[in-house]
Design a protein around this motif. Structure first.
Motif, PDB file in Angstrom:
ATOM      1  N   ILE A  16      -8.422 -20.774  84.877  1.00 12.99           N
ATOM      2  CA  ILE A  16      -9.141 -20.782  83.605  1.00 12.99           C
ATOM      3  C   ILE A  16      -8.153 -20.901  82.457  1.00 12.99           C
ATOM      4  N   GLY A  17      -8.660 -21.328  81.322  1.00 10.40           N
ATOM      5  CA  GLY A  17      -7.900 -21.328  80.076  1.00 10.40           C
ATOM      6  C   GLY A  17      -8.763 -20.681  79.016  1.00 10.40           C
ATOM      7  N   ILE A  18      -8.138 -20.004  78.049  1.00  8.99           N
ATOM      8  CA  ILE A  18      -8.917 -19.298  77.022  1.00  8.99           C
ATOM      9  C   ILE A  18      -8.478 -19.757  75.632  1.00  8.99           C
ATOM     10  N   VAL A  19      -9.472 -20.146  74.832  1.00  9.12           N
ATOM     11  CA  VAL A  19      -9.249 -20.445  73.419  1.00  9.12           C
ATOM     12  C   VAL A  19      -9.909 -19.336  72.623  1.00  9.12           C
ATOM     13  N   ARG A  20      -9.134 -18.724  71.742  1.00  8.76           N
ATOM     14  CA  ARG A  20      -9.640 -17.584  70.951  1.00  8.76           C
ATOM     15  C   ARG A  20      -9.826 -18.027  69.505  1.00  8.76           C
ATOM     16  N   CYS A  82     -14.537 -14.796  69.031  1.00  7.04           N
ATOM     17  CA  CYS A  82     -15.054 -15.293  70.299  1.00  7.04           C
ATOM     18  C   CYS A  82     -13.908 -15.789  71.161  1.00  7.04           C
ATOM     19  N   GLU A  83     -14.117 -15.748  72.453  1.00 10.31           N
ATOM     20  CA  GLU A  83     -13.131 -16.250  73.411  1.00 10.31           C
ATOM     21  C   GLU A  83     -13.832 -17.244  74.338  1.00 10.31           C
ATOM     22  N   ILE A  84     -13.373 -18.464  74.310  1.00 13.39           N
ATOM     23  CA  ILE A  84     -13.973 -19.529  75.101  1.00 13.39           C
ATOM     24  C   ILE A  84     -13.177 -19.678  76.394  1.00 13.39           C
ATOM     25  N   SER A  85     -13.813 -19.362  77.522  1.00 13.32           N
ATOM     26  CA  SER A  85     -13.155 -19.469  78.831  1.00 13.32           C
ATOM     27  C   SER A  85     -13.586 -20.766  79.495  1.00 13.32           C
ATOM     28  N   SER A  86     -12.636 -21.674  79.601  1.00 11.96           N
ATOM     29  CA  SER A  86     -12.929 -22.987  80.187  1.00 11.96           C
ATOM     30  C   SER A  86     -12.169 -23.131  81.498  1.00 11.96           C
ATOM     31  N   HIS A  87     -12.298 -24.282  82.135  1.00 11.92           N
ATOM     32  CA  HIS A  87     -11.443 -24.580  83.273  1.00 11.92           C
ATOM     33  C   HIS A  87     -10.005 -24.708  82.772  1.00 11.92           C
ATOM     34  N   GLY A  88      -9.061 -24.287  83.595  1.00 11.90           N
ATOM     35  CA  GLY A  88      -7.664 -24.378  83.204  1.00 11.90           C
ATOM     36  C   GLY A  88      -7.177 -25.814  83.244  1.00 11.90           C
ATOM     37  N   GLY A  89      -6.008 -26.016  82.682  1.00 14.42           N
ATOM     38  CA  GLY A  89      -5.455 -27.374  82.649  1.00 14.42           C
ATOM     39  C   GLY A  89      -5.058 -27.740  81.235  1.00 14.42           C
ATOM     40  N   THR A  90      -4.062 -28.557  81.110  1.00 20.57           N
ATOM     41  CA  THR A  90      -3.519 -28.879  79.789  1.00 20.57           C
ATOM     42  C   THR A  90      -4.522 -29.598  78.893  1.00 20.57           C
ATOM     43  N   TYR A  91      -5.200 -30.602  79.419  1.00 18.93           N
ATOM     44  CA  TYR A  91      -6.060 -31.433  78.570  1.00 18.93           C
ATOM     45  C   TYR A  91      -7.270 -30.666  78.042  1.00 18.93           C
ATOM     46  N   ILE A  92      -8.025 -30.028  78.953  1.00 17.06           N
ATOM     47  CA  ILE A  92      -9.293 -29.387  78.560  1.00 17.06           C
ATOM     48  C   ILE A  92      -9.069 -28.327  77.492  1.00 17.06           C
TER      49      ILE A  92
END
Length: 454
Positions: A16-20, A82-92
């Motif tokens: 996963i990747g997280i954008v805050r 908010c914290e957006i949990s997406s699939h991990g990986g550089t692009y996404i």
């Protein structure tokens, strides 16, 4: 304050990747590109909840995500967050951040989320600094010490000292403003008791830094000796892996090899140095010079001797060098049953341990001696304050100096208002630790050490 956004997980391939994102318009921006699976209106979503949905960019599907909602003041920053949990990986992850910025958010500076938590009063400065210590912690004890500080352990201790001083300051002000009550003598008598107590509390904090430095930075151990005594073999035995090259050729190790192990929860940084001897090889000579410099700076010197050979001139010089330093003399190659060294003579200067690096004999005795020399088993981080930050240590030194000055002033029967100057200075120094009395430049410098997204 503006709404900020950043990636909070390490860049790279991962589960996963997280954008805050944090700020007053956090949810307004999120509403533009987050579509809840069940079509829930973001304005109606309560804090401490997670919603499943999709990130879209101008009607183009980007990723399926989980979004955690935190409403002010009940969030990490005390703002809408908010914290957006997406699939991990550089692009996404980078794409989602790009969408946040495109729709009104600004890229966060390093440590800006934690900085806002401090500026919004959710934590003080010492707690904020504990955050980066937790992130950088390498051992359980270092993590425990940082967590205790994050939970307010140091803050409460300092607050209690400041409350004592504040109460005392009130009495001083009364004695200055209302001298007709003739209470100066009582104040002076009480001042000695109060400032002596404060001095003791400050000394407790200051002394804890000795353990704190060990917890945070570990113990630097210089492994020295002449060529072919088995330094590289010992390093490999300690690490339980073939880290250093082992040959019968003298001078194989020319550069510095540094590796770490953990003993009693403390990082031990072992530096394998070039064999000390006279050499005409310029490269080897540089390595030998470095070896001597490292030995001078090390917290502990481990001098390795070949038990089958007599001590030479260079080794005798090293033995003289370590007389006034923490050291262990190690006699290697005992498996050859040919000891040509006077062990009793060496024991006058240092602890002597017999080992066989090749066979792995006696290695545990080295660990035990390191524990004894540095009292590692006595370092307790369970619900106890351990100062690990050099900034805090410097301010405590300055506060302690002011306290000693105040006590000296009292004993010299100086006017009570002179004492108040030192007391105010003590409170100011303590306030700089927690952030109540500190410049914006120092705050900026502290948070610049943080990573992006924290």
């Amino acid at each position: 304050m503006n709404t900020i956004a950043a990636i909070s997980t390490a860049i790279g391939v991962g589960g996963i990747g997280i954008v805050r994102m944090s700020g007053e318009k956090c949810f307004d921006i999120l509403e533009i590109f987050f579509k809840s699976k069940k079509g829930v209106n973001i304005k109606n979503i309560k804090g401490y909840t997670i919603k499943y949905g999709y990130i879209v960019d101008e009607d183009n599907f980007v990723d399926e995500v989980l979004v955690s909602f935190f409403r002010a003041p009940n969030s990490y920053t005390a703002e809408n967050l908010c914290e957006i949990s997406s699939h991990g990986g550089t692009y996404i992850v980078k794409k989602i951040l790009e969408i946040c910025l495109k729709n009104g958010a600004q890229l966060a500076e390093p440590g800006e989320f934690t900085k806002r938590a401090f500026l919004n009063g959710r934590i003080d400065l010492s707690q904020a600094e504990a955050v980066i210590d937790i992130i950088n912690s390498k051992t359980e004890k270092e993590a425990k010490s940082s967590i205790y500080q994050l939970n307010g352990g140091l803050s409460k201790y300092i607050k209690n000292i400041k409350e004592i001083l504040m109460s005392f300051m009130v009495e001083i002000e009364v004695s200055i403003d209302y001298p007709e009550y003739d209470i100066e003598e009582v104040n002076i008598e009480k001042a000695l008791n109060i400032l002596s107590k404060v001095k003791y509390e400050l000394e407790v904090l200051k002394k804890s830094f000795d353990n704190g430095k060990i917890i945070k930075d570990g113990i630097n151990v210089a492994l020295i000796g002449r060529p072919n005594v088995g330094k590289s073999s010992l390093l490999n035995a300690i690490l339980k892996e073939e880290r250093a090259i082992v040959t019968d050729i003298e001078g194989t190790t020319r550069d510095i090899i540094e590796e770490s192990i953990t003993v009693s929860g403390i990082p031990i940084n072992i530096i394998d140095t070039a064999g000390i001897r006279k050499s005409n090889n310029k490269i080897e000579e540089i390595g030998i010079k470095k070896s001597r410099e490292i030995a001078q700076r090390a917290d502990l010197i481990m001098l390795l001797l070949d038990s089958t050979r007599t001590i030479n001139k260079e080794e005798q010089e090293i033995i003289e060098l370590i007389k006034n330093k923490k050291s262990i003399i190690i006699l290697n190659k005992i498996d050859l049953n040919k000891i040509n060294i006077n062990k009793k003579e060496l024991e006058k200067n240092s602890k002597v341990i017999e080992i066989s690096a090749k066979e792995g004999i006696g290695i545990e005795k080295i660990y035990k001696e390191i524990e004894r020399l540095f009292n590692l088993n006595e370092i307790n981080t369970d619900n106890s304050i351990v100062v690990t930050n050099i900034r805090h240590k410097t301010l405590l030194d300055e506060a302690l100096k002011e306290c000693c000055e105040a006590l000296k002033t009292i004993k010299e029967n100086m006017p009570i208002d002179i004492i108040s100057i030192s007391v105010k200075n003590i409170m100011q120094k303590l306030g700089e630790i927690t952030g109540e009395e500190i410049s914006s430049d120092i705050i900026k410098e502290i948070f610049s050490r943080f990573c992006l997204g924290k």
